[in-house]
Enzyme design. Sequence first.
Site, PDB file in Angstrom:
ATOM      1  N   CYS A 141       0.841  -1.195   0.000  1.00 47.38           N
ATOM      2  CA  CYS A 141       0.000   0.000   0.000  1.00 47.38           C
ATOM      3  C   CYS A 141       0.884   1.255   0.000  1.00 47.38           C
ATOM      4  CB  CYS A 141      -0.908  -0.093   1.230  1.00 47.38           C
ATOM      5  SG  CYS A 141      -2.432   0.838   1.196  1.00 47.38           S
ATOM      6  N   THR A 142       0.535   2.265   0.770  1.00 52.44           N
ATOM      7  CA  THR A 142       1.327   3.497   0.788  1.00 52.44           C
ATOM      8  C   THR A 142       2.619   3.361   1.595  1.00 52.44           C
ATOM      9  OG1 THR A 142      -0.051   4.311   2.586  1.00 52.44           O
ATOM     10  CG2 THR A 142      -0.623   5.035   0.372  1.00 52.44           C
TER      11      THR A 142
END
Lengths: 292, 292
Positions: B105-106
């Site tokens: 993800c981030t």
Amino acid sequence: MPLVKKDDSKTIAFYLQNGVEVLDFAGPMEVFTYAGYKVFTVSATQEPIKSQGVLQVVPDYSIENAPKADILAFFGGNSGAASQNEKVIKWVQGQKDVQYHFSVCTGAFVLAEAGVLDGKTATTFHNALADLEANYLKVDVRKNVRFVDNGNVITTAGISAGIDGALHLVAKLQGLNAAKRTAYYMEYDNWNLGNGLILSDDNPYNQTEPASFYTAFEGTYEHPRSSQVQLIYNRKEGNLVVENKGLQSPVLHIVDDVFSDAGNEPVFFHRNNSGDVIGYSLTKEGTLYKKL
Amino acid sequence: MPLVKKDDSKTIAFYLQNGVEVLDFAGPMEVFTYAGYKVFTVSATQEPIKSQGVLQVVPDYSIENAPKADILAFFGGNSGAASQNEKVIKWVQGQKDVQYHFSVCTGAFVLAEAGVLDGKTATTFHNALADLEANYLKVDVRKNVRFVDNGNVITTAGISAGIDGALHLVAKLQGLNAAKRTAYYMEYDNWNLGNGLILSDDNPYNQTEPASFYTAFEGTYEHPRSSQVQLIYNRKEGNLVVENKGLQSPVLHIVDDVFSDAGNEPVFFHRNNSGDVIGYSLTKEGTLYKKL
């Protein structure tokens, strides 16, 4: 403003015993939290527990001081620490206003021991199916199902199946669109919708509109922040998706010609006198973005 | 005795910032722990953090006292708390003996900020792709991929994609069988093997044996604890499965006519002089369970 307010009124107690399997509870925690529920953690005491022998977790409450919850959830991984702890079982039995019981993996043994599964159909971790069947004669144990829904008692198969069971409960409580939005957010691309044994009347996967309803919206449209976007009917998911700069996201049907996007913002489609879709607006009477 | 000893020598540091998304790290934690790695958690300080606004976690170490790790892993959910914390970035840059960098993800923003993604290809959460591309010009950002493997740097898409990325790393390090065994254990039925962008030469999904090799083993066999079992070739998975009392589990090819079961126990097949499979034994010279 989201079109449909998330139902954030339900509270869910996650009972976490020492040794609880990390994905067992984290999958449903991700799903329920995004879907807007209030999740809290409970254990026998408020002493820190270790999940999977790795993750140190401090429970929010002990069974002595935990507030009431609408949904009680139990998970596998050393689940005997809960199912064989008389105080925990008494606590489960003492929660009288619970609307739903939910278990993942061998968390089913806690529900079975508390009598919640008596006369019910249930499943559990693949290695524990025979054990559940042998020890709880009042439970109809099923194998090769990802979850079993008795209406107010949902049990799932092992570990990652908790994600599917949680999405199913969201679909029951808030509608399939809310579950689809959650699955999209968490990029659960391989979600096999409704892939469980549903013994309840409230089956949220019954598609009400035929494919022809959706294909009437397919086409290229103007877009406020992009030169143009494509609207496509995804047969597998049973909904429209918008493709914008190479990325697809769901466009979900609400009612009549009103849809909502992945962020739960409304999209109002418009038709001409012949009934053909001519474009959409983002407020009911707002700017028309034309179908090209 | 398992046939192949699990490689439990690698250590993996899970960096968890306050606000980390729970499934982002819990999916890979489940995978790596089952596969035998030593996982520990690190944060900027050893103060408890709150994952997803819900789960109270006590990190094992701070960046001041964390031991060395072979693999560094970063996750999304308030990842700016890590990527915009100069001390954390310096800590990442100071870890010189790291064999693999991994992000979900981030979490990719932490690797990008530390320069680990310079000249590399990467992906991230669907809502953050444009942001990663705009802010880190030396990173080739790809959309619509579940993970990107540059050899020693693996980034995944959002949240649940971390499970796939972790299974991929297990497949790289221990072979595809170890990853399949892990996916079976965690009932990750919908695993889409190798569904990522692999820019590295060590692609663990290259099937070496043709289907005809496997189909030669198909049939009904005697079994030590069951009247009989079925051996079936699963084309999608590219391996044999045994069906015993209605439950299927993988039987994975090791070498020649030696396989291993879901518990990593060996299965030795035997042939007659014509080369036809006639049965199996559980030790090399042990009791022959006949093909019927």
